[in-house]
Design a protein around this motif. Sequence first.
Motif, PDB file in Angstrom:
ATOM      1  N   LEU A 123       9.336  -2.399 -19.492  1.00 16.98           N
ATOM      2  CA  LEU A 123       8.525  -2.981 -18.409  1.00 16.98           C
ATOM      3  C   LEU A 123       7.905  -4.321 -18.792  1.00 16.98           C
ATOM      4  O   LEU A 123       7.780  -5.226 -17.960  1.00 16.98           O
ATOM      5  CB  LEU A 123       7.406  -2.011 -18.014  1.00 16.98           C
ATOM      6  CG  LEU A 123       7.874  -0.691 -17.398  1.00 16.98           C
ATOM      7  CD1 LEU A 123       6.729   0.295 -17.286  1.00 16.98           C
ATOM      8  CD2 LEU A 123       8.485  -0.939 -16.029  1.00 16.98           C
TER       9      LEU A 123
ATOM     10  N   ARG B 212      12.858  -4.281 -10.635  1.00 17.41           N
ATOM     11  CA  ARG B 212      12.845  -3.404  -9.464  1.00 17.41           C
ATOM     12  C   ARG B 212      14.131  -3.687  -8.708  1.00 17.41           C
ATOM     13  O   ARG B 212      14.419  -4.836  -8.388  1.00 17.41           O
ATOM     14  CB  ARG B 212      11.646  -3.738  -8.562  1.00 17.41           C
ATOM     15  CG  ARG B 212      10.296  -3.578  -9.218  1.00 17.41           C
ATOM     16  CD  ARG B 212       9.834  -2.138  -9.169  1.00 17.41           C
ATOM     17  NE  ARG B 212       9.419  -1.786  -7.825  1.00 17.41           N
ATOM     18  CZ  ARG B 212       8.274  -2.163  -7.286  1.00 17.41           C
ATOM     19  NH1 ARG B 212       7.429  -2.861  -7.989  1.00 17.41           N
ATOM     20  NH2 ARG B 212       7.968  -1.815  -6.063  1.00 17.41           N
TER      21      ARG B 212
ATOM     22  N   GLY C 180      -1.924   0.478  -0.903  1.00 20.69           N
ATOM     23  CA  GLY C 180      -3.257   0.708  -1.453  1.00 20.69           C
ATOM     24  C   GLY C 180      -3.984   1.907  -0.890  1.00 20.69           C
ATOM     25  O   GLY C 180      -5.051   2.265  -1.387  1.00 20.69           O
TER      26      GLY C 180
ATOM     27  N   ARG D  13      13.007   1.336 -12.526  1.00 22.10           N
ATOM     28  CA  ARG D  13      13.645   0.060 -12.843  1.00 22.10           C
ATOM     29  C   ARG D  13      15.160   0.241 -12.758  1.00 22.10           C
ATOM     30  O   ARG D  13      15.658   1.363 -12.879  1.00 22.10           O
ATOM     31  CB  ARG D  13      13.278  -0.417 -14.259  1.00 22.10           C
ATOM     32  CG  ARG D  13      11.851  -0.902 -14.419  1.00 22.10           C
ATOM     33  CD  ARG D  13      11.530  -2.140 -13.594  1.00 22.10           C
ATOM     34  NE  ARG D  13      10.163  -2.600 -13.803  1.00 22.10           N
ATOM     35  CZ  ARG D  13       9.109  -2.213 -13.068  1.00 22.10           C
ATOM     36  NH1 ARG D  13       9.266  -1.344 -12.088  1.00 22.10           N
ATOM     37  NH2 ARG D  13       7.919  -2.698 -13.316  1.00 22.10           N
TER      38      ARG D  13
ATOM     39  N   PRO E  28       5.228  -7.625 -15.266  1.00 24.63           N
ATOM     40  CA  PRO E  28       5.119  -8.514 -14.099  1.00 24.63           C
ATOM     41  C   PRO E  28       5.291  -7.792 -12.767  1.00 24.63           C
ATOM     42  O   PRO E  28       4.795  -8.262 -11.761  1.00 24.63           O
ATOM     43  CB  PRO E  28       6.240  -9.543 -14.317  1.00 24.63           C
ATOM     44  CG  PRO E  28       7.075  -9.051 -15.428  1.00 24.63           C
ATOM     45  CD  PRO E  28       6.281  -8.048 -16.202  1.00 24.63           C
TER      46      PRO E  28
ATOM     47  N   PHE F 177       0.235  -4.493  -8.256  1.00 22.89           N
ATOM     48  CA  PHE F 177      -0.463  -5.717  -7.864  1.00 22.89           C
ATOM     49  C   PHE F 177      -1.945  -5.435  -7.585  1.00 22.89           C
ATOM     50  O   PHE F 177      -2.817  -6.264  -7.842  1.00 22.89           O
ATOM     51  CB  PHE F 177       0.222  -6.296  -6.608  1.00 22.89           C
ATOM     52  CG  PHE F 177      -0.618  -7.283  -5.852  1.00 22.89           C
ATOM     53  CD1 PHE F 177      -0.814  -8.562  -6.350  1.00 22.89           C
ATOM     54  CD2 PHE F 177      -1.216  -6.935  -4.648  1.00 22.89           C
ATOM     55  CE1 PHE F 177      -1.609  -9.469  -5.668  1.00 22.89           C
ATOM     56  CE2 PHE F 177      -2.007  -7.837  -3.959  1.00 22.89           C
ATOM     57  CZ  PHE F 177      -2.199  -9.103  -4.465  1.00 22.89           C
TER      58      PHE F 177
ATOM     59  N   ALA G 147      -7.964  -1.368  -7.179  1.00 23.74           N
ATOM     60  CA  ALA G 147      -8.024   0.094  -7.269  1.00 23.74           C
ATOM     61  C   ALA G 147      -9.127   0.526  -8.234  1.00 23.74           C
ATOM     62  O   ALA G 147      -9.915   1.426  -7.931  1.00 23.74           O
ATOM     63  CB  ALA G 147      -6.671   0.641  -7.717  1.00 23.74           C
TER      64      ALA G 147
ATOM     65  N   ILE H 212     -12.277   2.782  -7.069  1.00 22.00           N
ATOM     66  CA  ILE H 212     -12.482   4.135  -7.588  1.00 22.00           C
ATOM     67  C   ILE H 212     -13.773   4.201  -8.396  1.00 22.00           C
ATOM     68  O   ILE H 212     -14.500   5.193  -8.366  1.00 22.00           O
ATOM     69  CB  ILE H 212     -11.275   4.559  -8.449  1.00 22.00           C
ATOM     70  CG1 ILE H 212     -10.014   4.542  -7.596  1.00 22.00           C
ATOM     71  CG2 ILE H 212     -11.462   5.943  -9.008  1.00 22.00           C
ATOM     72  CD1 ILE H 212      -8.764   4.666  -8.404  1.00 22.00           C
TER      73      ILE H 212
HETATM   74  C1  HEM Z   1      -5.140   4.424  -7.920  1.00 19.35           C
HETATM   75  C2  HEM Z   1      -4.537   3.575  -7.150  1.00 19.35           C
HETATM   76  C3  HEM Z   1      -3.173   3.006  -7.415  1.00 19.35           C
HETATM   77  C4  HEM Z   1      -2.169   3.452  -8.233  1.00 19.35           C
HETATM   78  C5  HEM Z   1      -2.175   4.672  -9.133  1.00 19.35           C
HETATM   79  C6  HEM Z   1      -1.064   2.525  -8.095  1.00 19.35           C
HETATM   80  C7  HEM Z   1       0.122   2.631  -8.786  1.00 19.35           C
HETATM   81  C8  HEM Z   1       1.171   1.749  -8.649  1.00 19.35           C
HETATM   82  C9  HEM Z   1       2.420   1.851  -9.357  1.00 19.35           C
HETATM   83  C10 HEM Z   1       2.789   2.939 -10.376  1.00 19.35           C
HETATM   84  C11 HEM Z   1       3.195   0.824  -8.978  1.00 19.35           C
HETATM   85  C12 HEM Z   1       4.604   0.500  -9.489  1.00 19.35           C
HETATM   86  C13 HEM Z   1       4.455  -0.418 -10.676  1.00 19.35           C
HETATM   87  C14 HEM Z   1       5.714  -0.767 -11.403  1.00 19.35           C
HETATM   88  O1  HEM Z   1       6.809  -0.642 -10.816  1.00 19.35           O
HETATM   89  O2  HEM Z   1       5.619  -1.169 -12.587  1.00 19.35           O
HETATM   90  C15 HEM Z   1       2.443   0.055  -8.001  1.00 19.35           C
HETATM   91  C16 HEM Z   1       2.916  -1.075  -7.365  1.00 19.35           C
HETATM   92  C17 HEM Z   1       2.190  -1.774  -6.421  1.00 19.35           C
HETATM   93  N1  HEM Z   1       0.898  -1.533  -6.017  1.00 19.35           N
HETATM   94 FE1  HEM Z   1      -0.291  -0.059  -6.679  1.00 19.35          FE
HETATM   95  N2  HEM Z   1      -1.412   1.560  -7.198  1.00 19.35           N
HETATM   96  C18 HEM Z   1      -2.690   1.804  -6.767  1.00 19.35           C
HETATM   97  C19 HEM Z   1      -3.442   1.060  -5.881  1.00 19.35           C
HETATM   98  C20 HEM Z   1      -3.005  -0.092  -5.259  1.00 19.35           C
HETATM   99  C21 HEM Z   1      -3.807  -0.879  -4.356  1.00 19.35           C
HETATM  100  C22 HEM Z   1      -5.263  -0.618  -3.971  1.00 19.35           C
HETATM  101  C23 HEM Z   1      -3.015  -1.879  -3.906  1.00 19.35           C
HETATM  102  C24 HEM Z   1      -3.503  -2.917  -2.934  1.00 19.35           C
HETATM  103  C25 HEM Z   1      -2.993  -3.999  -2.621  1.00 19.35           C
HETATM  104  C26 HEM Z   1      -1.711  -1.746  -4.555  1.00 19.35           C
HETATM  105  C27 HEM Z   1      -0.635  -2.574  -4.387  1.00 19.35           C
HETATM  106  C28 HEM Z   1       0.565  -2.459  -5.057  1.00 19.35           C
HETATM  107  C29 HEM Z   1       1.694  -3.349  -4.828  1.00 19.35           C
HETATM  108  C30 HEM Z   1       1.750  -4.506  -3.836  1.00 19.35           C
HETATM  109  C31 HEM Z   1       2.710  -2.932  -5.696  1.00 19.35           C
HETATM  110  C32 HEM Z   1       4.094  -3.542  -5.862  1.00 19.35           C
HETATM  111  C33 HEM Z   1       4.052  -4.619  -6.929  1.00 19.35           C
HETATM  112  C34 HEM Z   1       5.379  -5.350  -7.045  1.00 19.35           C
HETATM  113  O3  HEM Z   1       6.336  -4.924  -6.424  1.00 19.35           O
HETATM  114  O4  HEM Z   1       5.425  -6.347  -7.767  1.00 19.35           O
HETATM  115  N3  HEM Z   1      -1.761  -0.644  -5.377  1.00 19.35           N
HETATM  116  N4  HEM Z   1       1.218   0.640  -7.821  1.00 19.35           N
END
Ligand code: HEM
Length: 512
Positions: A26, A35, A272, A347, A435, A439, A444, A448
């Motif tokens: 990663l 991805r 989110g 991935r 990267p 995001f 988060a 929390i």
């Molecule tokens: C406890 C809360 C959260 C957890 C556990 C979580 C977990 C994750 C995980 C595991 C991924 C995939 C990462 C990867 O492929 O390496 C992800 C991607 C993402 N998360 Fe969260 N997330 C949380 C909250 C949020 C919040 C609040 C947002 C608000 C905008 C958000 C937006 C995103 C976005 C946009 C992606 C895609 C990033 C990309 O494709 O580059 N997440 N999240």
Amino acid sequence: MTQIWMGPLQKPCLILSDFRESQDILLRRTREFDRGPFSTSAFAGVVPNHHIAMSSLDPRFKGNKELVRDLMTPKFLHEVSAPQIYAKTMALVDLWALKAELGEGRPFNARRDIFDAAIDIINAVAFGLEDDQTTIKNQAKFLSYKSGQRPAINADGTVDFPELPTLPNIAAIEAIGLHLGEQFKAPFPRLMHRIQMLISPTLAKHFTQKDKFIRDEIDKAVVRLCKDESGTRSAMDHILQREMRAAEKAGREPIFHSPRIHDELFGFLVAGHDTSSTAIAWMVKNIAEYPEVQIKLRAALRTAYSEAHAEGRQPSVVELWKISVPYLDAVLEESLRYDGPIPITLREALDDTVILGHKIPKETVVFLLSDGPDYHSPPIPIPEHARSPSSRDRRSWDPSDMHLFKPDRWLKTTENGNIVYDSQSGPMMAFGLGPRGCFGRRLAYLEIRIVLALLVWNFEFHKLSDELSSRDSYDSITKSPVRCYVSLTKVMPKERPQEGACALNTSLDIKL
Ligand code: HEM
């Protein structure tokens, strides 16, 4: 590492449960792994123009990231997002104070309230919605009207409270979230999405409602921002102001209703909401299940926010983000480690490559687990020579207690005797990494942290029966608890003058 075959017309995939190798893939092997369609296509029907639905090589990806770049800066989070999170969390505190009083501390199902509060929070952060669009405040007002009636007691000792019908915008967000969860299970998500939109008029109606909601909110915000009425109060305001500046610089008219702006905004809710809501649900369960952790956490909060405690008031939003409370961070992180909402990061190999000495063909999908060996049970032994030369991190948990909920594992004593929180204590991948890691991670954590601190500040969470505290889970977008009950006593402060559930905005037009 295990090879699996997902079904007809699918190529074999791999499951890897090893933090060191996963972290390497990663963080450092980003030219070999990205991805790919397997993970992006689930989002492609719902938010095709959000960066979550794109590979890093997609020509649109950089522009999208640029649009949302500032939304996770400490300044934006503290000045714009934190006050919204705080206000919506206090609404939940008021609702639960009322439920604790009406139900005389009997257990009630908290899952819906947590779900609604998380929608209120992310909606407010994304769109800065007014109170009449927030479910929890409306629900508290509804219950306070009915406060003469005590809820009936069920055979298992729990109580149920009447609920307001869901607002159409919220119902649309919820239905689209469920639809997205289904896409992850479909072999061909894009096709499945198109078919479902054709055969389900209800689903199509929810998408139309969602589009109208975003369009209306943008139109209202543009009018307000042009009059310069109240500065930036949401992610939407910030994105629109950015577009205004870019248009002015380029000597063109701003385009507020681009698919990119619409989807990046809706993506806030999609990515989110369910994640944070699930994280809070597990946290609430863990707090009740481990009274010794809860007592220690409340004491740590009272020491850190000593002024608020002495004055019998809530800690302010500024106190909450400014004053460090290592044990609060430790509890939060341990709950994410113990019950991460997303136990898998995906991935795909961009080229023929090698993992742990095995040849991997181009386009192989790799499931990187963050829930299993190396995280909750001892690692699977791997000879050093089989590892990738760039995999360097040798962090590991003590195998004798890694299966336990133990926040102290995240604390360290410094040379001068201070106890500090150490995020690098051991293997943890709840937000993915690198990267393309989450995001919204900073948002988060902020959310929390505020929710956990205010809930434990205000309530004692009582231990529940084995049945009500069951750790069974089900999979949708996230790994969610089947049962999430709370039994509460209000501890601090006993009364909350002016802002309480019975002093809600009386201008709201609620049809009872
Ligand atoms: C406890 C809360 C959260 C957890 C556990 C979580 C977990 C994750 C995980 C595991 C991924 C995939 C990462 C990867 O492929 O390496 C992800 C991607 C993402 N998360 Fe969260 N997330 C949380 C909250 C949020 C919040 C609040 C947002 C608000 C905008 C958000 C937006 C995103 C976005 C946009 C992606 C895609 C990033 C990309 O494709 O580059 N997440 N999240």
